[in-house]
Design a protein around this motif. Structure first.
Motif, PDB file in Angstrom:
ATOM      1  N   GLU A  81       0.840  -1.202   0.000  1.00  0.00           N
ATOM      2  CA  GLU A  81       0.000   0.000   0.000  1.00  0.00           C
ATOM      3  C   GLU A  81       0.877   1.255   0.000  1.00  0.00           C
ATOM      4  O   GLU A  81       1.954   1.285   0.607  1.00  0.00           O
ATOM      5  CB  GLU A  81      -0.959  -0.012   1.203  1.00  0.00           C
ATOM      6  CG  GLU A  81      -2.164  -0.904   0.926  1.00  0.00           C
ATOM      7  CD  GLU A  81      -3.385  -0.551   1.757  1.00  0.00           C
ATOM      8  OE1 GLU A  81      -4.496  -0.656   1.216  1.00  0.00           O
ATOM      9  OE2 GLU A  81      -3.243  -0.206   2.942  1.00  0.00           O
ATOM     10  N   PRO A  82       0.388   2.305  -0.683  1.00  0.00           N
ATOM     11  CA  PRO A  82       1.281   3.438  -0.979  1.00  0.00           C
ATOM     12  C   PRO A  82       1.713   4.276   0.218  1.00  0.00           C
ATOM     13  O   PRO A  82       2.615   5.091   0.083  1.00  0.00           O
ATOM     14  CB  PRO A  82       0.473   4.284  -1.966  1.00  0.00           C
ATOM     15  CG  PRO A  82      -0.898   3.756  -1.951  1.00  0.00           C
ATOM     16  CD  PRO A  82      -0.878   2.371  -1.402  1.00  0.00           C
ATOM     17  N   ASP A  83       1.097   4.065   1.391  1.00  0.00           N
ATOM     18  CA  ASP A  83       1.635   4.793   2.547  1.00  0.00           C
ATOM     19  C   ASP A  83       2.960   4.191   3.015  1.00  0.00           C
ATOM     20  O   ASP A  83       3.673   4.795   3.818  1.00  0.00           O
ATOM     21  CB  ASP A  83       0.625   4.875   3.707  1.00  0.00           C
ATOM     22  CG  ASP A  83       0.008   3.544   4.080  1.00  0.00           C
ATOM     23  OD1 ASP A  83      -0.025   2.642   3.224  1.00  0.00           O
ATOM     24  OD2 ASP A  83      -0.452   3.406   5.228  1.00  0.00           O
ATOM     25  N   HIS A  84       3.305   3.005   2.488  1.00  0.00           N
ATOM     26  CA  HIS A  84       4.591   2.390   2.845  1.00  0.00           C
ATOM     27  C   HIS A  84       5.515   2.186   1.647  1.00  0.00           C
ATOM     28  O   HIS A  84       6.727   2.274   1.779  1.00  0.00           O
ATOM     29  CB  HIS A  84       4.361   1.042   3.540  1.00  0.00           C
ATOM     30  CG  HIS A  84       3.444   1.167   4.699  1.00  0.00           C
ATOM     31  ND1 HIS A  84       3.780   1.854   5.836  1.00  0.00           N
ATOM     32  CD2 HIS A  84       2.161   0.762   4.870  1.00  0.00           C
ATOM     33  CE1 HIS A  84       2.753   1.849   6.674  1.00  0.00           C
ATOM     34  NE2 HIS A  84       1.757   1.201   6.108  1.00  0.00           N
ATOM     35  N   SER A  85       4.912   1.904   0.499  1.00  0.00           N
ATOM     36  CA  SER A  85       5.767   1.712  -0.679  1.00  0.00           C
ATOM     37  C   SER A  85       5.857   2.993  -1.502  1.00  0.00           C
ATOM     38  O   SER A  85       6.556   3.040  -2.511  1.00  0.00           O
ATOM     39  CB  SER A  85       5.207   0.582  -1.558  1.00  0.00           C
ATOM     40  OG  SER A  85       3.993   1.000  -2.172  1.00  0.00           O
ATOM     41  N   GLY A  86       5.178   4.057  -1.061  1.00  0.00           N
ATOM     42  CA  GLY A  86       5.020   5.260  -1.880  1.00  0.00           C
ATOM     43  C   GLY A  86       6.311   5.894  -2.350  1.00  0.00           C
ATOM     44  O   GLY A  86       6.359   6.498  -3.423  1.00  0.00           O
ATOM     45  N   ALA A  87       7.378   5.777  -1.559  1.00  0.00           N
ATOM     46  CA  ALA A  87       8.640   6.401  -1.963  1.00  0.00           C
ATOM     47  C   ALA A  87       9.557   5.415  -2.687  1.00  0.00           C
ATOM     48  O   ALA A  87      10.713   5.735  -2.963  1.00  0.00           O
ATOM     49  CB  ALA A  87       9.352   6.967  -0.736  1.00  0.00           C
ATOM     50  N   LEU A  88       9.050   4.234  -2.995  1.00  0.00           N
ATOM     51  CA  LEU A  88       9.911   3.225  -3.634  1.00  0.00           C
ATOM     52  C   LEU A  88      10.423   3.704  -4.995  1.00  0.00           C
ATOM     53  O   LEU A  88      11.583   3.496  -5.332  1.00  0.00           O
ATOM     54  CB  LEU A  88       9.152   1.898  -3.785  1.00  0.00           C
ATOM     55  CG  LEU A  88       9.923   0.770  -4.469  1.00  0.00           C
ATOM     56  CD1 LEU A  88      11.195   0.414  -3.692  1.00  0.00           C
ATOM     57  CD2 LEU A  88       9.058  -0.471  -4.635  1.00  0.00           C
ATOM     58  N   GLY A  89       9.539   4.338  -5.760  1.00  0.00           N
ATOM     59  CA  GLY A  89       9.964   4.813  -7.081  1.00  0.00           C
ATOM     60  C   GLY A  89      11.110   5.794  -6.961  1.00  0.00           C
ATOM     61  O   GLY A  89      12.145   5.664  -7.644  1.00  0.00           O
ATOM     62  N   SER A  90      10.970   6.792  -6.067  1.00  0.00           N
ATOM     63  CA  SER A  90      12.027   7.803  -5.886  1.00  0.00           C
ATOM     64  C   SER A  90      13.300   7.164  -5.355  1.00  0.00           C
ATOM     65  O   SER A  90      14.405   7.491  -5.788  1.00  0.00           O
ATOM     66  CB  SER A  90      11.591   8.865  -4.879  1.00  0.00           C
ATOM     67  OG  SER A  90      10.294   9.270  -5.121  1.00  0.00           O
ATOM     68  N   LEU A  91      13.142   6.243  -4.411  1.00  0.00           N
ATOM     69  CA  LEU A  91      14.323   5.619  -3.810  1.00  0.00           C
ATOM     70  C   LEU A  91      15.039   4.715  -4.807  1.00  0.00           C
ATOM     71  O   LEU A  91      16.271   4.780  -4.949  1.00  0.00           O
ATOM     72  CB  LEU A  91      13.910   4.817  -2.567  1.00  0.00           C
ATOM     73  CG  LEU A  91      15.037   4.082  -1.848  1.00  0.00           C
ATOM     74  CD1 LEU A  91      16.132   5.041  -1.383  1.00  0.00           C
ATOM     75  CD2 LEU A  91      14.494   3.285  -0.657  1.00  0.00           C
ATOM     76  N   ALA A  92      14.243   3.906  -5.527  1.00  0.00           N
ATOM     77  CA  ALA A  92      14.865   2.972  -6.474  1.00  0.00           C
ATOM     78  C   ALA A  92      15.631   3.721  -7.566  1.00  0.00           C
ATOM     79  O   ALA A  92      16.666   3.261  -8.053  1.00  0.00           O
ATOM     80  CB  ALA A  92      13.796   2.071  -7.084  1.00  0.00           C
ATOM     81  N   ALA A  93      15.136   4.905  -7.934  1.00  0.00           N
ATOM     82  CA  ALA A  93      15.812   5.677  -8.980  1.00  0.00           C
ATOM     83  C   ALA A  93      17.217   6.090  -8.534  1.00  0.00           C
ATOM     84  O   ALA A  93      18.137   6.198  -9.358  1.00  0.00           O
ATOM     85  CB  ALA A  93      14.980   6.917  -9.314  1.00  0.00           C
ATOM     86  N   LYS A  94      17.381   6.333  -7.240  1.00  0.00           N
ATOM     87  CA  LYS A  94      18.700   6.752  -6.721  1.00  0.00           C
ATOM     88  C   LYS A  94      19.512   5.560  -6.213  1.00  0.00           C
ATOM     89  O   LYS A  94      20.734   5.546  -6.340  1.00  0.00           O
ATOM     90  CB  LYS A  94      18.501   7.729  -5.551  1.00  0.00           C
ATOM     91  CG  LYS A  94      17.750   8.985  -5.925  1.00  0.00           C
ATOM     92  CD  LYS A  94      18.639   9.958  -6.628  1.00  0.00           C
ATOM     93  CE  LYS A  94      17.882  11.264  -6.887  1.00  0.00           C
ATOM     94  NZ  LYS A  94      18.660  12.216  -7.682  1.00  0.00           N
ATOM     95  N   ALA A  95      18.831   4.597  -5.628  1.00  0.00           N
ATOM     96  CA  ALA A  95      19.516   3.419  -5.096  1.00  0.00           C
ATOM     97  C   ALA A  95      19.596   2.389  -6.221  1.00  0.00           C
ATOM     98  O   ALA A  95      18.908   1.363  -6.215  1.00  0.00           O
ATOM     99  CB  ALA A  95      18.769   2.879  -3.883  1.00  0.00           C
ATOM    100  N   LYS A  96      20.443   2.664  -7.181  1.00  0.00           N
ATOM    101  CA  LYS A  96      20.419   1.910  -8.436  1.00  0.00           C
ATOM    102  C   LYS A  96      20.876   0.464  -8.283  1.00  0.00           C
ATOM    103  O   LYS A  96      20.595  -0.375  -9.128  1.00  0.00           O
ATOM    104  CB  LYS A  96      21.314   2.616  -9.470  1.00  0.00           C
ATOM    105  CG  LYS A  96      20.769   3.982  -9.881  1.00  0.00           C
ATOM    106  CD  LYS A  96      21.570   4.567 -11.019  1.00  0.00           C
ATOM    107  CE  LYS A  96      21.079   5.955 -11.393  1.00  0.00           C
ATOM    108  NZ  LYS A  96      19.651   6.017 -11.688  1.00  0.00           N
ATOM    109  N   ASN A  97      21.605   0.184  -7.220  1.00  0.00           N
ATOM    110  CA  ASN A  97      22.109  -1.184  -7.048  1.00  0.00           C
ATOM    111  C   ASN A  97      21.247  -2.022  -6.119  1.00  0.00           C
ATOM    112  O   ASN A  97      21.598  -3.156  -5.806  1.00  0.00           O
ATOM    113  CB  ASN A  97      23.539  -1.127  -6.501  1.00  0.00           C
ATOM    114  CG  ASN A  97      24.449  -0.368  -7.445  1.00  0.00           C
ATOM    115  OD1 ASN A  97      24.436  -0.621  -8.656  1.00  0.00           O
ATOM    116  ND2 ASN A  97      25.204   0.582  -6.926  1.00  0.00           N
ATOM    117  N   ALA A  98      20.170  -1.440  -5.668  1.00  0.00           N
ATOM    118  CA  ALA A  98      19.353  -2.153  -4.673  1.00  0.00           C
ATOM    119  C   ALA A  98      18.453  -3.197  -5.322  1.00  0.00           C
ATOM    120  O   ALA A  98      17.851  -2.957  -6.378  1.00  0.00           O
ATOM    121  CB  ALA A  98      18.505  -1.161  -3.886  1.00  0.00           C
ATOM    122  N   VAL A  99      18.381  -4.348  -4.656  1.00  0.00           N
ATOM    123  CA  VAL A  99      17.450  -5.409  -5.048  1.00  0.00           C
ATOM    124  C   VAL A  99      16.199  -5.231  -4.184  1.00  0.00           C
ATOM    125  O   VAL A  99      16.305  -4.970  -2.979  1.00  0.00           O
ATOM    126  CB  VAL A  99      18.075  -6.791  -4.775  1.00  0.00           C
ATOM    127  CG1 VAL A  99      17.064  -7.910  -5.021  1.00  0.00           C
ATOM    128  CG2 VAL A  99      19.321  -6.981  -5.633  1.00  0.00           C
TER     129      VAL A  99
END
Ligand code: FEO
Length: 410
Positions: A81-99
């Protein structure tokens, strides 16, 4: 920017306090809430859950003050749910090596929600562990607490449980830990349980069973206070409130069958109600005298009506039973329709019309979605020809939901 809070020497709270009136599941959280995210700064740095999408940029900026984002090795998403995964897009864009670590049902949701089709995912199952370089994480699936894809994460080395929505409270606060709270949080903790978890009480019991042997020193949920004082008493609240204690509720399953398929559904419904501690009775309306059927309807708390379809209509005595409903006071009772069919299943719809004209509270998909968010229960229950594996799952979910309604007076 929020200040960073330490749970221990390398576990950070990196969330966001939202002290606005927050809209939530058709309510307004007048005490606000928090979105708790955690950074485990090990040799393979790991973020557990993120924050609401409206704070994504701030969250990523804050995190970058603690760690170089390209060093993050794992992002664990316990619940989509987006109150917890909501920043995943922004984070994944910067944390490029994260699985990205999540359950199988969560993968496609996250890919679609945040356009992550080309990212690497690690799909974990119940009991899987992950070495994050200095600490071991263990994952436990907790389906329907409160959505299908949810899991919880336990750090074996630190004895911290990260259960996302479970064990949460909706209170914006800057004390962060329950031993520092300005007031007793158990009332808000209990209200949260009743609103979010209690409709899924059977699954709460399954979750309790999974964590009962864990040594939990801290519960680090994703809303409200981190619980590090009197931990077991908070677990006990969930355990006690989710137990079935009232075995006086009765379910009645009435059916009229042509080839035996509708009888089979009726039998399974009865068995499933019994698994839920609901006394249940099944009656073939063509073999039991009408007075006996009426008496059983009067005594039952929920009544399921099912018929096969022949020549576009129900069969046998079912219509005669249904005509009697208008003469009965069924106000506090739940009703539902089911049936096996081969082509169009008109009987099921005609039964539903009769129920809608009675004063039963007729179970329907729309109300279930609105009250629980569950989208996988379809009513009336229509089974084409014979029961298949997915139909059994659907019946199980329907009976669990109905039983929860019957037993949910808390
Ligand atoms: Fe806090 Fe189910 O989201």
């Amino acid at each position: 920017m929020e200040k960073n809070i330490m749970l221990n020497e390398n576990t950070y709270w990196v969330g966001k306090v939202d002290d606005r009136d927050v809209p939530f599941h058709r309510l307004t959280l007048t005490k606000g809430t928090t979105y708790n995210s955690y950074l485990l700064n090990t040799e393979k740095p790991t973020v557990i859950d993120t924050v609401d999408i409206s704070f994504g940029r701030e969250f990523v900026q804050n995190l970058s003050n603690i760690i170089a984002l390209d060093e993050i090795k794992y992002i664990v998403i316990n619940h989509t749910e987006p109150d917890h995964s909501g920043a995943l897009g922004s984070l994944a864009a910067k944390a490029k090596n994260a699985v990205i670590v999540c359950t199988e049902p969560a993968v496609n949701e996250l890919k679609e929600m945040y356009r992550l089709h080309s990212r690497e995912f690690l799909v974990v199952s119940d009991g899987d562990t992950l070495d994050i370089g200095g600490k071991i994480l263990k994952f436990m699936q907790t389906p329907y607490l409160h959505t299908e894809e949810t899991m919880i994460t336990y750090c074996e080395d630190d004895k911290i449980l990260f259960p996302c929505d479970i064990f949460s409270t909706h209170i914006a606060n800057y004390e962060y830990f329950n031993d520092l709270a300005k007031e007793d949080i158990k009332e808000d903790f209990t209200v949260y349980y009743k609103l979010i978890m209690h409709p899924h009480r059977r699954y709460v019991q399954e979750m309790i069973e999974k964590i009962k042997d864990l040594d939990i020193k801290i519960i680090a949920p994703s809303h409200g206070f981190i619980i590090r004082y009197d931990v077991q008493s908070f677990i006990d609240i969930y355990d006690n409130m989710s137990k079935s204690t009232d075995q006086s509720k009765k379910a009645l399953v009435l059916y009229s069958t042509m080839t035996g398929n509708t009888k089979k559904i009726a039998t399974i419904l009865k068995e499933k109600f019994e698994e839920q501690n609901i006394t249940s009775e099944i009656m073939d309306v063509n073999k039991v005298p009408m007075e006996e059927i009426i008496s059983a309807i009067n005594e039952a708390d929920t009544i399921f009506f099912g018929s096969s379809t022949r020549y576009g209509d129900m069969i046998g005595n079912m219509e005669e039973v249904l005509k009697n409903l208008k003469t009965l006071n069924l106000e506090s009772k739940l009703g539902a329709t089911f049936g096996s069919y081969g082509w169009s299943g008109e009987a099921i719809e005609v039964i539903q019309d009769y129920l809608n004209e009675s004063n039963l509270k007729v179970l329907n998909t729309s109300d279930i979605i609105k009250s629980t968010g569950m989208t996988d229960i379809e009513l009336p229950l229509r089974i084409r020809f014979s029961l298949k594996e997915d139909s059994l799952k659907s019946i199980d979910r329907l009976v669990t939901y109905t039983s929860d309604l019957l037993l949910s007076a808390i």
